[in-house]
Design a protein around this motif. Structure first.
Motif, PDB file in Angstrom:
ATOM      1  N   UNK A 269       0.848  -1.198   0.000  1.00 24.07           N
ATOM      2  CA  UNK A 269       0.000   0.000   0.000  1.00 24.07           C
ATOM      3  C   UNK A 269       0.879   1.242   0.000  1.00 24.07           C
ATOM      4  N   UNK A 270       0.580   2.158  -0.874  1.00 24.09           N
ATOM      5  CA  UNK A 270       1.368   3.377  -1.022  1.00 24.09           C
ATOM      6  C   UNK A 270       2.362   3.277  -2.155  1.00 24.09           C
ATOM      7  N   UNK A 271       2.637   2.032  -2.578  1.00 19.09           N
ATOM      8  CA  UNK A 271       3.556   1.815  -3.687  1.00 19.09           C
ATOM      9  C   UNK A 271       2.858   1.142  -4.858  1.00 19.09           C
ATOM     10  N   UNK A 272       2.003   0.169  -4.510  1.00 17.67           N
ATOM     11  CA  UNK A 272       1.309  -0.584  -5.542  1.00 17.67           C
ATOM     12  C   UNK A 272       1.931  -1.956  -5.731  1.00 17.67           C
ATOM     13  N   UNK A 273       1.701  -2.519  -6.884  1.00 17.58           N
ATOM     14  CA  UNK A 273       2.172  -3.876  -7.176  1.00 17.58           C
ATOM     15  C   UNK A 273       3.572  -3.824  -7.787  1.00 17.58           C
ATOM     16  N   UNK A 274       4.449  -4.695  -7.238  1.00 16.06           N
ATOM     17  CA  UNK A 274       5.818  -4.786  -7.719  1.00 16.06           C
ATOM     18  C   UNK A 274       6.121  -6.216  -8.144  1.00 16.06           C
ATOM     19  N   UNK A 275       6.891  -6.373  -9.204  1.00 19.70           N
ATOM     20  CA  UNK A 275       7.354  -7.695  -9.617  1.00 19.70           C
ATOM     21  C   UNK A 275       8.594  -8.021  -8.781  1.00 19.70           C
ATOM     22  N   UNK A 276       8.456  -8.994  -7.881  1.00 21.95           N
ATOM     23  CA  UNK A 276       9.506  -9.246  -6.893  1.00 21.95           C
ATOM     24  C   UNK A 276      10.269 -10.550  -7.111  1.00 21.95           C
ATOM     25  N   UNK A 277       9.724 -11.507  -7.831  1.00 22.67           N
ATOM     26  CA  UNK A 277      10.341 -12.831  -7.955  1.00 22.67           C
ATOM     27  C   UNK A 277      11.730 -12.743  -8.594  1.00 22.67           C
ATOM     28  N   UNK A 278      12.726 -13.293  -7.895  1.00 29.22           N
ATOM     29  CA  UNK A 278      14.078 -13.325  -8.418  1.00 29.22           C
ATOM     30  C   UNK A 278      14.813 -12.005  -8.342  1.00 29.22           C
ATOM     31  N   UNK A 279      14.268 -11.032  -7.647  1.00 29.49           N
ATOM     32  CA  UNK A 279      14.908  -9.716  -7.556  1.00 29.49           C
ATOM     33  C   UNK A 279      15.465  -9.499  -6.147  1.00 29.49           C
ATOM     34  N   UNK A 280      16.443  -8.617  -6.056  1.00 32.59           N
ATOM     35  CA  UNK A 280      17.021  -8.267  -4.764  1.00 32.59           C
ATOM     36  C   UNK A 280      16.198  -7.159  -4.122  1.00 32.59           C
ATOM     37  N   UNK A 281      16.271  -7.076  -2.786  1.00 36.01           N
ATOM     38  CA  UNK A 281      15.511  -6.060  -2.073  1.00 36.01           C
ATOM     39  C   UNK A 281      15.987  -4.662  -2.454  1.00 36.01           C
ATOM     40  N   UNK A 282      17.272  -4.526  -2.823  1.00 34.29           N
ATOM     41  CA  UNK A 282      17.785  -3.214  -3.225  1.00 34.29           C
ATOM     42  C   UNK A 282      17.120  -2.736  -4.522  1.00 34.29           C
ATOM     43  N   UNK A 283      16.797  -3.673  -5.386  1.00 32.21           N
ATOM     44  CA  UNK A 283      16.113  -3.297  -6.624  1.00 32.21           C
ATOM     45  C   UNK A 283      14.697  -2.802  -6.335  1.00 32.21           C
ATOM     46  N   UNK A 284      14.012  -3.431  -5.396  1.00 34.07           N
ATOM     47  CA  UNK A 284      12.667  -2.989  -5.035  1.00 34.07           C
ATOM     48  C   UNK A 284      12.714  -1.632  -4.352  1.00 34.07           C
ATOM     49  N   UNK A 285      13.750  -1.389  -3.570  1.00 33.64           N
ATOM     50  CA  UNK A 285      13.883  -0.071  -2.933  1.00 33.64           C
ATOM     51  C   UNK A 285      14.010   1.029  -3.993  1.00 33.64           C
ATOM     52  N   UNK A 286      14.826   0.776  -4.994  1.00 32.84           N
ATOM     53  CA  UNK A 286      14.998   1.769  -6.058  1.00 32.84           C
ATOM     54  C   UNK A 286      13.682   2.027  -6.782  1.00 32.84           C
ATOM     55  N   UNK A 287      12.941   0.979  -7.042  1.00 31.13           N
ATOM     56  CA  UNK A 287      11.672   1.147  -7.752  1.00 31.13           C
ATOM     57  C   UNK A 287      10.656   1.886  -6.891  1.00 31.13           C
ATOM     58  N   UNK A 288      10.611   1.567  -5.583  1.00 36.83           N
ATOM     59  CA  UNK A 288       9.680   2.266  -4.686  1.00 36.83           C
ATOM     60  C   UNK A 288      10.045   3.741  -4.567  1.00 36.83           C
TER      61      UNK A 288
END
Length: 405
Positions: free
Chosen positions: A164-183
């Motif tokens: 919530x506040x970010x929406x849907x992210x494609x997370x499978x096989x990705x590092x948490x640092x990549x999700x941080x950058x996208x958020x």
């Protein structure tokens, strides 16, 4: 006519008796069939090198590895004794550094946002009423200028993660640092301050397994985390300690391959760091040591002496054992030999008539499959020969007295 034959037979028997005294071994040699003699030629041949047993030789002998035997469990066709050395040829997996954690199905992620009180929750959530589902509504207090909102998401079977506040992210096989950058990009694009923290709170997708036999076989499931846990840490956390009384063998399965090494190898200072990966399986088994055997032969009662490495028995231990060589008057103390190895076999001669030679015997540690040979006193061998020909003396007397049944 009978007297002449008796005299002739008497001469023959006396001649044989004399030959027996000159060459006792030939008289006592058993009669063997030709085919049996042929088989004797097919027996294993051993080259024996002879040298004196002194302190220098004792020092060299003690450097030999103590090859302990262990009892390897199995069924009736595979359970046997094997040498410790055959199980302790370390085979480690290729060394690698700790790899960044890749998100998988079932992993849980938490998003913590720091908001200014001027920013309403309705603007943040798009008008959703969060209520009692684990997120918050407006937590601002009258005197507060900021508020903290935490939302959690779980990577679904489709590989996506909803925050919530970010929406849907494609997370499978990705590092948490990549999700941080996208958020962060999403917050900036929506005109919001990127004051947030995104962390993995549940490591559920990557698992390793530990199976031990410490009294009762037990298995443990070990989550693989982003901290890069090593096999050595797992062994320590499981309470598996080094024990001199048993041989602890570790079998490590990874990607269809099995690596085997001893616990002592894993705990060595120069041991490689093995970081756990998904689906690694660790088997730890304790194998019991079996006593080694030393063979005592010669002018004594043949026997087997059991030895264990913790006690480190010496040649003196065997010589002074109950009913040992030095306890038998039939033993020739000047002809004590320690035989070790094969092809060639090294024979070390010790003259135990000299009392000081006991110090040399006490300086030599025994090893499994050593042979302690003590020659027999010549007089005892002679007496045995005489005893063996006593029936001939009776026959001579009967022939001389013409006493035939």
């Amino acid at each position: 006519m009978l007297n002449i034959s008796a005299r002739s037979l008497l001469c023959v028997v006396l001649s044989l008796s004399l030959l027996s005294l000159v060459a006792c071994s030939e008289v006592l040699e058993p009669v063997a069939l030709p085919e049996m003699q042929t088989k004797r030629a097919q027996q294993e041949e051993f080259d024996i090198n002879l040298q004196p047993l002194n302190f220098e030789a004792a020092k060299k002998l003690n450097k030999a590895r103590y090859n302990r035997m262990v009892s390897r469990p199995g069924n009736a066709f595979s359970a046997d004794l094997v040498a410790e050395a055959t199980l302790l040829k370390p085979s480690f997996p290729p060394t690698s550094q700790s790899q960044p954690y890749k998100l998988g199905v079932g992993d849980e992620v938490a998003l913590i946002q720091v908001l200014d009180t001027a920013t309403t929750l309705s603007a943040l959530t798009g008008g959703l009423d969060l209520g009692a589902d684990g997120t918050t509504t407006n937590l601002a207090l009258p005197n507060d200028t900021t508020e903290v909102i935490e939302t959690k998401g779980r990577v679904g079977t489709d590989g996506s993660l909803l925050l919530i506040g970010v929406g849907r992210l494609e997370a499978l096989g990705r590092e948490i640092s990549e999700l941080r950058d996208e958020a962060r990009n999403i917050f900036i694009r929506n005109g919001k301050a990127p004051d947030f923290q995104l962390e993995i709170t549940g490591f559920n997708s990557q698992l390793a397994y530990l199976t031990t036999d410490g009294g009762a076989t037990a298995s443990t499931v070990i989550p693989v985390t982003d901290q890069g846990v090593t096999l050595r840490q797992i062994i320590a956390n499981a309470g598996i300690a080094f024990n001199e009384q048993v041989l602890t063998v570790v079998r490590f399965q990874r990607s269809g391959k099995t690596y085997t090494f001893g616990l002592a190898d894993l705990l060595a200072d120069n041991a490689p760091k093995i970081y756990l990966k998904d689906q690694d399986h660790i088997f730890v088994k304790n194998l019991k040591y079996q006593p080694g055997k030393v063979f005592l032969l010669g002018g004594v009662t043949p026997r087997i002496i059991e030895i264990i490495p913790e006690e480190r028995p010496t040649l003196a231990t065997a010589l002074f054992a109950d009913e040992g060589p030095l306890d038998k008057p039939s033993a020739q103390r000047s002809a004590v030999y320690l035989l070790r190895g094969r092809n060639p076999t090294q024979a070390y001669h010790l003259d135990a008539q000299n009392p000081a030679s006991v110090l040399v015997a006490d300086a030599v540690e025994l090893r499994p499959n050593d042979i302690v040979f003590v020659a027999e006193q010549p007089l005892n061998a002679f007496n045995r020969t005489i005893v063996s020909i006593l029936p001939l003396r009776v026959l001579l007397r009967d022939i001389q007295d013409e006493n035939f049944p």
